[in-house]
Design a protein around this motif. Structure first.
Motif, PDB file in Angstrom:
ATOM      1  N   UNK A 173       0.838  -1.196   0.000  1.00  0.00           N
ATOM      2  CA  UNK A 173       0.000   0.000   0.000  1.00  0.00           C
ATOM      3  C   UNK A 173       0.872   1.245   0.000  1.00  0.00           C
ATOM      4  N   UNK A 174       0.585   2.151  -0.925  1.00  0.00           N
ATOM      5  CA  UNK A 174       1.352   3.375  -1.132  1.00  0.00           C
ATOM      6  C   UNK A 174       0.365   4.534  -1.206  1.00  0.00           C
ATOM      7  N   UNK A 175       0.817   5.728  -0.819  1.00  0.00           N
ATOM      8  CA  UNK A 175       0.018   6.938  -0.986  1.00  0.00           C
ATOM      9  C   UNK A 175       0.838   7.948  -1.782  1.00  0.00           C
ATOM     10  N   UNK A 176       0.142   8.721  -2.623  1.00  0.00           N
ATOM     11  CA  UNK A 176       0.772   9.798  -3.385  1.00  0.00           C
ATOM     12  C   UNK A 176       0.034  11.075  -3.023  1.00  0.00           C
ATOM     13  N   UNK A 177       0.790  12.113  -2.617  1.00  0.00           N
ATOM     14  CA  UNK A 177       0.191  13.358  -2.136  1.00  0.00           C
ATOM     15  C   UNK A 177       0.706  14.546  -2.940  1.00  0.00           C
ATOM     16  N   UNK A 178      -0.228  15.442  -3.292  1.00  0.00           N
ATOM     17  CA  UNK A 178       0.130  16.692  -3.970  1.00  0.00           C
ATOM     18  C   UNK A 178      -0.799  17.792  -3.475  1.00  0.00           C
TER      19      UNK A 178
ATOM     20  N   UNK B 106      -4.766  13.401  -2.176  1.00  0.00           N
ATOM     21  CA  UNK B 106      -4.104  12.223  -1.625  1.00  0.00           C
ATOM     22  C   UNK B 106      -4.719  10.994  -2.265  1.00  0.00           C
ATOM     23  N   UNK B 107      -3.888  10.198  -2.903  1.00  0.00           N
ATOM     24  CA  UNK B 107      -4.375   8.986  -3.569  1.00  0.00           C
ATOM     25  C   UNK B 107      -3.670   7.772  -2.990  1.00  0.00           C
TER      26      UNK B 107
END
Length: 94
Positions: A2-7, A16-17
């Motif tokens: 599980x990873x999150x990508x934030x911008x 946040x995805x």
């Protein structure tokens, strides 16, 4: 894993995805899988830096379970200069 990508764009709501990726996935693969580039077209023309836990990383870095990739825009003003400007603005004028 599980990873999150934030911008956080300059204007608008932070994005946040959360993703599930196979072991051995890289920052670049996570960025592609997140769809962040399509949702925020400015990411293709500004110099974005990538970070995990406050450390700068490259697109080739292999991810670990639970990593959160932060997409960082370049600073518009040097932090020390911004502090001096705020201090000067808060001083009473004579």
């Amino acid at each position: 894993m599980n990873i999150a990508v934030f911008y956080a764009p300059e204007r608008g709501e932070p994005d946040l995805r959360r993703l599930a990726l196979p072991a051995g996935a890289t920052v670049g693969q996570a960025l592609q899988a997140s769809g962040m580039l399509g949702a925020h077209p400015e990411l293709t023309w500004i110099d974005i830096l990538y970070g995990i836990d406050g450390q700068r990383v490259t697109l080739q870095r292999v991810l670990q379970d639970g990593d959160r990739i932060d997409l960082c825009r370049p600073l518009l003003v040097d932090p020390m200069t911004a502090r001096r400007l705020r201090a000067a603005a808060s001083k009473p004028r004579r």
